[in-house]
Scaffold this active site. Structure first.
Site, PDB file in Angstrom:
ATOM      1  CB  SER A   1      -0.856  -0.037   1.270  1.00 15.18           C
ATOM      2  OG  SER A   1      -1.612   1.143   1.401  1.00 15.18           O
TER       3      SER A   1
ATOM      4  CE  LYS B   1      -4.611  -0.044   0.285  1.00 20.61           C
ATOM      5  NZ  LYS B   1      -5.179  -0.832   1.404  1.00 20.61           N
TER       6      LYS B   1
ATOM      7  CE  LYS C   1      -4.022   3.704   2.198  1.00 20.99           C
ATOM      8  NZ  LYS C   1      -5.257   3.177   2.801  1.00 20.99           N
TER       9      LYS C   1
ATOM     10  CG  ASP D   1      -7.771   2.155   0.677  1.00 19.62           C
ATOM     11  OD1 ASP D   1      -8.937   2.594   0.749  1.00 19.62           O
ATOM     12  OD2 ASP D   1      -7.190   1.615   1.637  1.00 19.62           O
TER      13      ASP D   1
ATOM     14  CD  GLU E   1      -8.667  -1.119   0.734  1.00 20.74           C
ATOM     15  OE1 GLU E   1      -7.707  -1.315  -0.046  1.00 20.74           O
ATOM     16  OE2 GLU E   1      -8.545  -1.142   1.963  1.00 20.74           O
TER      17      GLU E   1
ATOM     18  CG  ASP F   1     -10.427  -1.179   5.103  1.00 19.87           C
ATOM     19  OD1 ASP F   1     -10.750  -1.534   6.237  1.00 19.87           O
ATOM     20  OD2 ASP F   1      -9.297  -0.668   4.868  1.00 19.87           O
TER      21      ASP F   1
ATOM     22  CE  LYS G   1      -7.112  -2.426   6.984  1.00 23.94           C
ATOM     23  NZ  LYS G   1      -7.407  -0.983   6.846  1.00 23.94           N
TER      24      LYS G   1
ATOM     25  N   GLY H   1      -3.833  -4.046   6.323  1.00 22.24           N
ATOM     26  CA  GLY H   1      -2.830  -3.709   7.337  1.00 22.24           C
ATOM     27  C   GLY H   1      -3.140  -2.365   7.955  1.00 22.24           C
TER      28      GLY H   1
HETATM   29  O1  OSB Z   1      -7.179   1.648   4.596  1.00 17.55           O
HETATM   30  O2  OSB Z   1      -5.904  -0.025   4.412  1.00 17.55           O
HETATM   31  C1  OSB Z   1      -6.135   1.084   4.891  1.00 17.55           C
HETATM   32  C2  OSB Z   1      -3.092   2.220   6.918  1.00 17.55           C
HETATM   33  C3  OSB Z   1      -3.716   2.898   7.945  1.00 17.55           C
HETATM   34  C4  OSB Z   1      -5.088   2.994   7.950  1.00 17.55           C
HETATM   35  C5  OSB Z   1      -5.843   2.426   6.933  1.00 17.55           C
HETATM   36  C6  OSB Z   1      -5.221   1.741   5.897  1.00 17.55           C
HETATM   37  C7  OSB Z   1      -3.825   1.672   5.877  1.00 17.55           C
HETATM   38  C8  OSB Z   1      -3.073   1.050   4.805  1.00 17.55           C
HETATM   39  C9  OSB Z   1      -1.693   0.581   5.158  1.00 17.55           C
HETATM   40  O3  OSB Z   1      -3.443   0.980   3.658  1.00 17.55           O
HETATM   41  C10 OSB Z   1      -1.493  -0.868   4.983  1.00 17.55           C
HETATM   42  C11 OSB Z   1      -0.190  -1.297   5.572  1.00 17.55           C
HETATM   43  O4  OSB Z   1      -0.149  -1.613   6.787  1.00 17.55           O
HETATM   44  O5  OSB Z   1       0.778  -1.346   4.836  1.00 17.55           O
HETATM   45 MG    MG Z   2      -8.287   0.439   3.244  1.00 15.71          MG
END
Ligand code: OSB
Ligand code: MG
Length: 400
Positions: A158, A184, A186, A211, A236, A261, A285, A313
């Site tokens: 991510s 992925k 953001k 995401d 996402e 999510d 998660k 994560g």
């Molecule tokens: O939406 O998946 C998410 C990190 C913090 C809060 C929300 C998200 C995330 C990530 C990081 O996308 C995923 C990672 O731990 O690498």
């Molecule tokens: Mg997410």
């Protein structure tokens, strides 16, 4: 084989299991906050994080220590919880319910915590610590205790919002060279179409997803339709964190698969989302759904309804990371997770060995009892800024 009935939550056979009549007595619980600076800031549509404040819990039972990590953020921006609310709920409500309990299985935590509404991350850190202890007590790898079957899991990354597209391209190219199987990105309004177009033009064939962490609304429908041209594996959580209905309306009008999510808090939400066609993929998660028991149920519901899942994560340290790896071995984790190497986040992780990803973008699963990674307790102690031990009903014996 584990025969799970997700409607009743009963198990025909409890894997591992304690010897007849033996139970785990929860003698004490230690909460601590550790601080870990990220190697590189991580920015989502809701915040930029530079240093993690991580809540760890240790359950002390019969000479065995089980560890959990909460996943709660520094602020209540991803969901309604944050480290300080989790600390409060655990110290005031959950720890007193768990202390002194004699458990045949970590699954019983859910009943003990049922009177507290929501606060899944607070519940999950304790439940997962009990699973961690149970795996050691049963001399079983945690992944086997959870019902996992894979010996290797596929990994994705991510990648947060960057200060410039050039910096993002550098990051993507480093991760692809490391072998990760899915990228992925953001996204948020203003950091989306142009960014995705640039990455797609440069790498026409990679598995790419994005995401939004709830950054869009239904008024953005025409804008969201434009994402279809990037051939994404998924988008996402495009809409509100608490929505299923409008995601179903959106899914009916875009080609890209929606992955939920934030909206999925339990297996009922998962079933509703699948049956309403709010999404075609679900991110699990354990933290968000209140621990491994519910995470496994979400997995089972999705499997029965032919919806693939993957493990999300929360920028975890090695404890949460090792738990995510264990969960990812279940059979319906069909897509690469946000489960990546320790060295992407930390200068030093708190586990030994650190989590490593192969050049094929996979993590090999250890056959050791428990979580499969040793703790660096001296380092954990060094990183600790707050610690409280609970022993006996409602009596905090030490605080620092
Ligand atoms: O939406 O998946 C998410 C990190 C913090 C809060 C929300 C998200 C995330 C990530 C990081 O996308 C995923 C990672 O731990 O690498
Ligand atoms: Mg997410």
């Amino acid at each position: 084989m584990i025969d799970r009935d997700y409607r009743t939550g009963t198990h025909a056979w409890s894997p591992g299991g304690f010897q007849l009549g033996s139970k785990m007595k929860i003698e004490a619980i230690t909460l601590r906050e550790i601080r870990m600076p990220l190697l590189h800031f991580f920015e989502t549509s809701f915040a930029r994080t530079t240093e993690r404040r991580i809540l760890l819990a240790t359950v002390h039972c019969d000479g065995i220590d089980g560890w959990g990590e909460s996943g709660a953020g520094e602020n209540p921006f991803y969901n309604g919880e944050c480290i300080d609310t989790a600390w409060h709920i655990i110290s005031q409500y959950l720890a007193p319910s768990l202390l002194g309990a004699e458990l045949a299985s970590a699954r019983q935590c859910r009943d003990l915590f049922a009177s507290v509404r929501a606060n899944n991350m607070a519940k999950g850190v304790l439940e997962n610590a009990v699973w961690d202890a149970e795996a050691i007590a049963c001399s079983l790898p945690l992944w086997k205790l959870l019902g996992g079957t894979r010996k290797e899991i596929p990994c994705g990354v991510s990648i947060g919002i960057q200060d410039s597209i050039e910096e993002l391209l550098d990051k993507v190219s480093i991760e692809l060279e490391s072998g990760y199987q899915r990228i992925k990105l953001k996204v948020k309004p203003g950091w989306d179409l142009e960014v995705l177009q640039t990455v797609r033009d440069r790498w026409p064939n990679i598995t790419l997803s994005c995401d939004a962490n709830s950054a869009y609304q239904m008024d953005d429908l025409n804008h969201l339709k434009e994402f279809d041209r990037f051939r994404l594996l998924m988008i996402e959580q495009p809409l509100w964190h608490d929505d299923l209905f409008f995601h179903a309306k959106l899914q009916a009008q875009i080609n890209t698969a929606i992955c939920l999510d934030e909206s999925i808090h339990n297996s009922r939400d998962a079933q509703t989302a699948c049956e309403m066609r709010s999404c075609r993929i679900i991110n699990i998660k354990a933290a968000r759904v209140g621990g491994f028991s519910e995470a496994v149920q979400v997995h089972d519901v999705c499997q029965a309804l032919h919806i693939p899942v993957w493990c999300g994560g929360m920028l975890e340290s090695g404890i949460g990371r090792s738990h995510n790896i264990a969960l990812s071995t279940l059979p319906n984790f069909l897509l690469p997770g946000d489960v990546s190497a320790s060295k992407r986040y930390w200068c030093e992780d708190i586990i030994d060995p650190e989590v490593e990803v192969s050049v094929r973008g996979t993590i090999a699963i250890a056959d050791k009892a428990g979580r499969g990674y040793q703790l660096r307790e001296d380092l954990i102690e060094h990183l600790t800024v707050r610690k409280q031990t609970f022993k006996g009903i409602r009596s905090a014996v030490s605080q620092s």
